[in-house]
Design a protein around this motif. Sequence first.
Motif, PDB file in Angstrom:
ATOM      1  N   ASN A   1      52.067  29.036   2.320  1.00 55.55           N
ATOM      2  CA  ASN A   1      52.821  30.315   1.934  1.00 55.55           C
ATOM      3  C   ASN A   1      52.711  31.158   0.905  1.00 55.55           C
ATOM      4  OD1 ASN A   1      56.179  30.312   2.055  1.00 55.55           O
ATOM      5  ND2 ASN A   1      56.665  28.938   0.087  1.00 55.55           N
ATOM      6  N   ASP A   2      51.505  31.999   0.860  1.00 58.90           N
ATOM      7  CA  ASP A   2      51.571  33.043   0.109  1.00 58.90           C
ATOM      8  C   ASP A   2      52.435  34.306  -0.091  1.00 58.90           C
ATOM      9  OD1 ASP A   2      48.581  32.940  -0.458  1.00 58.90           O
ATOM     10  OD2 ASP A   2      48.762  31.812   1.384  1.00 58.90           O
ATOM     11  N   LEU A   3      53.149  34.791   1.220  1.00 59.45           N
ATOM     12  CA  LEU A   3      54.574  35.407   1.525  1.00 59.45           C
ATOM     13  C   LEU A   3      55.507  34.529   1.016  1.00 59.45           C
ATOM     14  CD1 LEU A   3      52.783  38.235   3.499  1.00 59.45           C
ATOM     15  CD2 LEU A   3      52.928  38.169   1.372  1.00 59.45           C
ATOM     16  N   GLY A   4      55.906  33.414   1.508  1.00 65.34           N
ATOM     17  CA  GLY A   4      56.923  32.975   1.018  1.00 65.34           C
ATOM     18  C   GLY A   4      57.336  32.647   3.119  1.00 65.34           C
ATOM     19  N   LEU A   5      56.738  32.714   3.654  1.00 63.04           N
ATOM     20  CA  LEU A   5      56.889  33.212   5.124  1.00 63.04           C
ATOM     21  C   LEU A   5      56.580  31.750   5.944  1.00 63.04           C
ATOM     22  CD1 LEU A   5      56.271  36.786   6.052  1.00 63.04           C
ATOM     23  CD2 LEU A   5      58.391  35.016   5.960  1.00 63.04           C
ATOM     24  N   ALA A   6      56.087  30.565   5.036  1.00 65.67           N
ATOM     25  CA  ALA A   6      55.169  30.071   5.903  1.00 65.67           C
ATOM     26  C   ALA A   6      56.598  28.904   6.628  1.00 65.67           C
ATOM     27  CB  ALA A   6      54.490  28.667   4.647  1.00 65.67           C
ATOM     28  N   VAL A   7      57.508  28.478   6.720  1.00 62.66           N
ATOM     29  CA  VAL A   7      58.829  27.848   6.841  1.00 62.66           C
ATOM     30  C   VAL A   7      59.310  28.541   8.374  1.00 62.66           C
ATOM     31  CG1 VAL A   7      60.982  27.273   7.436  1.00 62.66           C
ATOM     32  CG2 VAL A   7      59.823  26.204   5.546  1.00 62.66           C
ATOM     33  N   ALA A   8      59.361  30.021   7.878  1.00 65.95           N
ATOM     34  CA  ALA A   8      59.570  31.453   8.987  1.00 65.95           C
ATOM     35  C   ALA A   8      59.009  31.321   9.900  1.00 65.95           C
ATOM     36  CB  ALA A   8      60.192  32.469   8.535  1.00 65.95           C
TER      37      ALA A   8
END
Length: 519
Positions: free
Chosen positions: A205-212
């Motif tokens: 999730n370093d860019l806050g995109l792990a779930v997306a």
Amino acid sequence: MTDKLKIFDTTLRDGEQSPGAAMTREMKIRIARQLEKLGVDIIEAGFPAASPGDFEAVQLVAKTLKKTVIAGLSRAMKKDIDACANALKPAKRRRIHTFISSSDIHLKHLFKKSREEALAATAEAVKYARQFTDDVEFSAQDASRSDLDYLCKMVEIAIKNGARTVNLPDTVGYAVPDEYGRMIAYMRNHVPNIEKAILSVHCHNDLGLAVANSISAIQNGARQVECTINGIGERAGNASMEEIVMALKTRADKYKFTTGVKTEEIYKTSRLVSTLTGFMIQPNKAIVGNNAFAHESGIHQDGMLKYRQNYEIMTPESIGVPESRLVLGKHSGRHAFKKRLEDLGYNLSPEAIDNLFAKFKDLADKKKSVYDEDIEALIEEKISSAHEVYQLTYLHTSSGNTTLPTATLKVMKGGTESSEAATGDGPVDAVFNAIDRATGFKGKLENYALKALTQGRDAQGEVTVTVAVNGDEAHGRGVSTDVIEASAKAYLNAVNKLLLKHKTKSARAAFDIQKGLKL
Ligand SMILES: [Zn+2]
């Protein structure tokens, strides 16, 4: 038509790699049991070759659980796979998860292997692992930064040699959703034997995109998703299990996938992981944060009263947020207490119940209403203190606006009690100084937070601390009706975890596997 999506939970492996989240065997077992209740398909219990402690924890989880597939991680080398196979031996259903890197950056600077050597190692490792189980997963570490055609070749070789699941992680959290989805689609279109394996994803999730990123991959053909409870994990963490599952459930109109997760167990699992690791959940965290279902503005509250769906896309009940938390008081008997424990999901031995009931009575003498959170705190304290090196047996402090704050305390270590006294800027500082003296452990306090565990003036105080020593850190938690005592317990809890971690760390170093640990 809906497709089944497998949930691969790595809270106990990647989650435990979060700085400060070291877990004892007892904590791992407690979490593993709850994960089985939650209904995840696979639990990655650890990295058996990493240290004897990791090995034992995986073995214990393998022995204890009956339904869930238990996975162990191993590098693509025989001694790691052997350790994995041995630790998983008692499991009813076992999976060996082996990995090597596929990106040129990693091959050159981490593994020091040529592309051809990595392909040979892939074939050899998967084939070797298959001797121990039919269920072998292969991961191409740093897949998202790899040359696509080379990655295709590696995936093809892994499947040819018997990998039934192939995982393509975004190890460094660099991918963006459309690109990551395209990578999965590319594999499906270019790897000739791809139909023989399940494609899996593992996002950071370093860019806050792990779930997306995970959801984009699922839309493009991935059928296993690797994730952790509350999104804990290396650096910024992993994709959060509860967010993925609830996104799929809430938007079932759009995503035609089912999972085996009983969403009503989400809230309880989230709290358990937070409590045992000492990782607080931010109030605005999606799904499980305290404010996730709170409607503050007047317009929203009014809208909610008129028709809940005006502002509510899912219900708190769907993730198991308990409706009423008021439970017991000082006149409640053992029977009512036992019943409440069962309602909360704890089936304990009669001795354990007796032991907790005595503590409950002590607590009910100090505060009028005992809530579920209070009961859970008692249980968690029992679990996390099972292997503590030091235990607090006596504490006295004095402070005031005109006196020098002092603390006197006793700690027990292996049957020997030692006492110490110290002064400080305030009573908490005095207590921490006294603990440092008693344990000979000079930690630096990085963070200190105090909050009320429940409502009311008689609420217990919950203290969480982060303590650092020589570049290592650990979170500690303590709960008491006396906030000074809660502080002492939290600090000592962190010191105990650092001692445990130090033991594990030196063992890991001895096993010489610091490289390539970050899948
Ligand atoms: Zn990872």
